[in-house]
Design an enzyme around this catalytic site. Structure first.
Site, PDB file in Angstrom:
ATOM      1  N   LEU A 160       0.816  -1.220   0.000  1.00  0.00           N
ATOM      2  CA  LEU A 160       0.000   0.000   0.000  1.00  0.00           C
ATOM      3  C   LEU A 160       0.856   1.279   0.000  1.00  0.00           C
ATOM      4  CD1 LEU A 160      -2.914   1.148   0.216  1.00  0.00           C
ATOM      5  CD2 LEU A 160      -2.577   1.215   2.692  1.00  0.00           C
ATOM      6  N   ASP A 161       0.596   2.178  -0.941  1.00  0.00           N
ATOM      7  CA  ASP A 161       1.247   3.494  -1.007  1.00  0.00           C
ATOM      8  C   ASP A 161       2.765   3.402  -1.095  1.00  0.00           C
ATOM      9  OD1 ASP A 161      -1.262   4.672  -0.841  1.00  0.00           O
ATOM     10  OD2 ASP A 161      -1.194   4.821   1.336  1.00  0.00           O
ATOM     11  N   ALA A 162       3.268   2.270  -1.590  1.00  0.00           N
ATOM     12  CA  ALA A 162       4.720   2.085  -1.629  1.00  0.00           C
ATOM     13  C   ALA A 162       5.248   1.869  -3.040  1.00  0.00           C
ATOM     14  CB  ALA A 162       5.109   0.910  -0.736  1.00  0.00           C
TER      15      ALA A 162
END
Lengths: 285, 285, 285, 285
Positions: free
Chosen positions: A228-230
């Site tokens: 996530l969000d990486a």
């Protein structure tokens, strides 16, 4: 800019003579280089290149290019992509309730800033149906619950396949996609996160920013990966905030950032300016 | 700007009539308000104010102010600070090997941007002795090892007390101060961290930023608390980076940010523009 | 970054096959292209290119390059410049009384940001002699009056010739150079003007900006031409100002811009990143 | 933020005790100051203040305020304006063919960023009728020719009077208003100019910017005065451009600036944050 150019994206291990080899190949086939940009990453030992070729005079087309090019590609261990101007990219937009990113994309699209078809807009809410349908675009409302998630994703994948989509833009889409879904569109799903990543990943970034008392807020567009969000970051911007700004002010200022940063990422993707490498991006802008 | 003004910083629970009460008090003592700024935080229910008073005509001085003011202060539950222009702040600078922030502070100080005395500069290395001593300032070289750390901190505290220091500036000082030290100078130690906090706290932020592939780097000045890189943020800035920027380029671009962001925080502190509240700052700029 | 590379700057009428020709020439002489950047200006019909070549394996040197290269150069009507890493640029700095740009350049130079020799610093005032001479550099104080101007310029030209200078940096030098002087160093004199040109050309730009009530101030670095403040712009930046900012504040904020913008222009010049065309610049950054 | 507050804007010759007098007046009438900001311009000898008063408990209303306030106002030579939250501002938008600023304003208005009624949109072209009418707003198409200009302006003034308009926003309206028209709406017509004024006033600023080779483009919102593009500036922003940017790119980048800068000015006007003084603005933000 040069919509009628053939675009070639290349990455390979760095090696002597690679520029001369590529330029020579194009020249030998009657092609003229309209623009070229390159980058060498000495730490990774990798070479990256983006070349625009004038189709006029070039004796290869979308079909005959690969066979002619593959000996050079094999010899130099190239990863490559060639995009012919005759094929327009097909972009799906996913949205939830907040409309500012969606509206901004539509408007830039109508203004000619984004060179793509938009065959479908998908939402887990019905609110924005009218915004889409008044433009003559297809809108699909697919509500998602914890139970129905995978089922709905399967339905979404079908719709994307039917619509022959090659880019998915998450314009403030508030659902987390499953790894299985993401795998199908590797480096082809662009998200906008409303913080300066890696700060404030996850939920409610403006609340997190407010709590921490930062003096700048940001927005980040990135390719979606299973973490996530990486995923690889494409574009980021920040703007000043101060003690007078409430969370509502952060949201208001943030909306302006989100619109610009998402649009920049989408435009760069559609113009074949981005190469992903080691969870980072080379952006030839 | 108005170096000869008396500066009053106030925070208190929000309440009716507080502005009128403060303005009335000053007026009743023959004072004229040269500048005033205020802020109400509705979530906290707190009120904050900075007032500049012309000493001319004001019938109170540094000694008689507190007794006259305290009834109002008690009644309204004020936290307050009054600074008289006759007293110049005394600022210590701590530095390690990198000189850019130190040099920048010295130069702004010489140019009149920073209204303070610099009675002492302390370093855990000897490299910058000449830079300091050629300016006629006191330089103390106090090497720090894991074993000697607390002993040296005790020595540093002595030196600060002797020099009557009221602000400590960490100009790229590469040692972590102990909680006991920090307690002595609550909201009076300013650090510059070379990232956009809370991203990339801790060691080697430019390396972290490079690895993550961000498209902006930042710098953050903050008050030091016992939790590393987590104190109240005073100022932040970012600048664009791209795939062509090596870690050395990030450092080069970052140095320009660090200098400006640290100087801004120090200037705001020296001009009594900052109030700390709930691990955040109100900065009246 | 790649200080040991040979740098080649090229401009010519746009033509088919020029990239292939240049890349082929380098390859045929055993050279490897470390980095290349190019630009085509369709309006002008001009092509611009910057190429970095690894000296290792390249069978040409500073002497043998021109004869080998000239047939291609003639055929393609190239304007070109080749810089060998064995020759370090020689930069003179001119300064008046304000020291911030000078000090900033010196410090970046000491930090390794600027790859040049500084054989001489010239001033129409004596104030900064110590700053220069403590660094072991040559300082020449040459006062200028209306009467002595041309005479002094002749003396300056002699000093520059003796010092074998190829770049002159005006670090807030408050004298206007005569056209005859400028002619001797075409596209080799860099000035910093303390406004966002073309706004507020001429004298006292911060006063002009204050009077006009702008909400941003700027700084501009440019090559000096015989028309005042009208030469090709290399770099510009702006920063926010508001009604609270006095002229002194504009100057303070402006100094930070001036330092960064001048340093950027000088660095780009020293790294052969700039091509001047039609009173504009191509800056390969 | 505090839409339900009474807003008071004051300017007057600087004088002792003015803050205390204003705060005292409000307190004496049972009012509570929710927010206050002030500024003293020492060069002009002028004092400026913006005060938000909680209507709850305040014993004056829109009618009784002026008589109660006027003795203080006269004594202190105040210019002042009081805005009661019961009255919503009425904003007309003028537009020509380019829709981005208009659409942006509408969208912010729908999102609640702009606290106003929009009783009328006027255009010299018919293109945007549908955009307006689908929102249920009144659209008036009034073509302008050199001959019909004054006649049409008279008609426009009638429409504005009928619609009880107190703010006119020129959202890329490509007609120059006559001095007689402007006089009717002094400091009540906001324009967006697509350059960093005073650079590139007049026609085709992006072409001018391209020709000059600037490295930043800008946008400026300002009150309209009879001198073209020379009125008091409210807000400005810039963004970077380079040699790769064509005039089309400048326009594309510029549209993003124009939208944000115009919206900021309109919002500040509607929230009574702006005082005009000596062709400059005090903006309490």
């Amino acid at each position: 800019m040069t919509p009628s150019a053939i675009r070639l994206l290349i990455s390979c291990p760095d090696q002597r003579g690679i520029v001369a080899a590529v330029a020579g190949f194009i020249h030998d086939h009657g092609g003229n280089i309209l623009d070229a940009d390159q980058h060498t990453d000495p730490a990774q030992g990798q070479f990256f290149m983006r070349v625009l070729v004038d189709p006029e005079g070039f004796d290869l087309d979308a079909e005959s290019f690969a066979p002619a090019w593959s000996p050079l590609a094999r010899e130099s261990s190239l990863r490559w992509m060639a995009h012919w101007p005759t094929r327009r990219r097909r972009m799906a937009i996913f949205v939830s309730r907040e409309s500012h990113c969606l509206r901004d994309l539509l408007w830039r699209w109508e203004a000619g800033e984004l060179d793509a078809e938009i065959p479908i807009v998908i939402s887990n809410h019905g609110d924005l149906r009218r915004v889409i349908e008044t433009r003559g675009l297809q809108f699909e409302h697919l509500p998602v619950t914890a139970d129905s998630k995978l089922e709905q994703e399967a339905r979404v994948l079908e719709l994307l396949a039917e619509a022959d989509v090659d880019l998915v833009v998450l314009a403030r889409y508030m659902q987390i996609l499953s790894p299985g879904f993401i795998e199908q569109y590797a480096n082809a799903i662009i998200n906008i996160h409303h913080s300066f990543l890696p700060a404030f990943a996850g939920a409610r970034p403006y609340h997190q920013a407010f709590e921490r008392g930062v003096k700048l807020i940001g927005a980040t567009s990135h390719y979606v990966t299973s973490e996530l969000d990486a995923g690889p970051i494409i574009a980021q911007q920040t703007t000043h905030v101060g003690h007078r700004d409430s969370i509502e002010d952060l949201k208001r200022k943030g909306r302006d950032l989100e619109r610009v940063v998402l649009a920049e990422a989408v435009r760069h993707h559609l113009e074949d300016r981005i190469i992903v490498t080691a969870n980072r991006t080379v952006v030839f802008d």
